[in-house]
Design a protein around this motif. Structure first.
Motif, PDB file in Angstrom:
ATOM      1  N   ALA A 213       0.955  -1.285  -0.183  1.00  0.00           N
ATOM      2  CA  ALA A 213      -0.078  -0.085   0.033  1.00  0.00           C
ATOM      3  C   ALA A 213       0.877   1.320   0.169  1.00  0.00           C
ATOM      4  N   THR A 214       1.879   1.360   0.978  1.00  0.00           N
ATOM      5  CA  THR A 214       2.848   2.336   0.857  1.00  0.00           C
ATOM      6  C   THR A 214       3.394   2.742  -0.364  1.00  0.00           C
ATOM      7  N   ALA A 215       4.287   1.677  -0.869  1.00  0.00           N
ATOM      8  CA  ALA A 215       4.721   1.629  -1.930  1.00  0.00           C
ATOM      9  C   ALA A 215       4.299   2.081  -3.442  1.00  0.00           C
ATOM     10  N   ALA A 216       2.802   1.371  -3.441  1.00  0.00           N
ATOM     11  CA  ALA A 216       2.058   1.733  -4.651  1.00  0.00           C
ATOM     12  C   ALA A 216       1.779   3.389  -4.524  1.00  0.00           C
ATOM     13  N   ALA A 217       1.389   3.923  -3.599  1.00  0.00           N
ATOM     14  CA  ALA A 217       0.987   5.196  -3.338  1.00  0.00           C
ATOM     15  C   ALA A 217       2.034   5.994  -3.713  1.00  0.00           C
ATOM     16  N   ARG A 218       3.222   5.903  -3.263  1.00  0.00           N
ATOM     17  CA  ARG A 218       4.547   6.683  -3.486  1.00  0.00           C
ATOM     18  C   ARG A 218       4.925   6.643  -5.002  1.00  0.00           C
ATOM     19  N   GLU A 219       4.959   5.009  -5.571  1.00  0.00           N
ATOM     20  CA  GLU A 219       5.281   4.933  -7.116  1.00  0.00           C
ATOM     21  C   GLU A 219       4.475   5.574  -8.043  1.00  0.00           C
TER      22      GLU A 219
END
Length: 133
Positions: free
Chosen positions: A33-39
């Motif tokens: 969830a965190t990496a998908a939002a950032r990327e």
């Protein structure tokens, strides 16, 4: 005594393995969830045209979800512009991602009794470069 030790070992170790496996899957969901939002935010603001920015963001999030073992049904992302024109210098994009983690080894008939899934969310705000062309 050997039988009692073996019996107690199974009673103690089996729930421990289940707990470790469940926590590992939930942690993978949190990372996804965190990496998908950032990327998704990074891919959005680096697009050359506004028409392709949303597609780039969703594609980047999809790659992150699949890298962490989640399908497109389990993970989703929503993008919204902040500060007027989406790709204007100084503006930005707000990204919200959501991942549903199915808890392992819970039968379907327990659906109303215990939670069978956990939903994890993340929020990211990515700014467009001030010196963008």
């Amino acid at each position: 005594m050997l039988v009692e030790v073996a019996f107690l070992l199974v009673l103690l170790v089996a729930p421990l393995f289940y707990l470790v496996g469940t926590l590992a899957r939930v942690q993978a969901g949190a990372y996804a969830a965190t990496a998908a939002a950032r990327e998704a935010g990074r891919a959005f603001v680096t697009a050359q045209e506004a028409g392709e920015a949303s597609g780039r963001g969703h594609a980047a999030a999809g790659l992150v979800f699949s890298a962490h073992g989640f399908s497109d049904v389990e993970g989703s992302v929503s993008l919204s512009c902040v500060g007027g024109d989406c790709l204007a210098p100084g503006s930005g994009v707000s990204v919200d991602s959501r991942v549903t983690v199915e808890l392992p080894l819970i039968p379907d008939f327990m659906n109303g009794v215990v939670p069978t899934s956990v939903t994890l969310t993340a929020h990211h705000l990515e700014g467009v470069d001030e010196f963008r062309e």
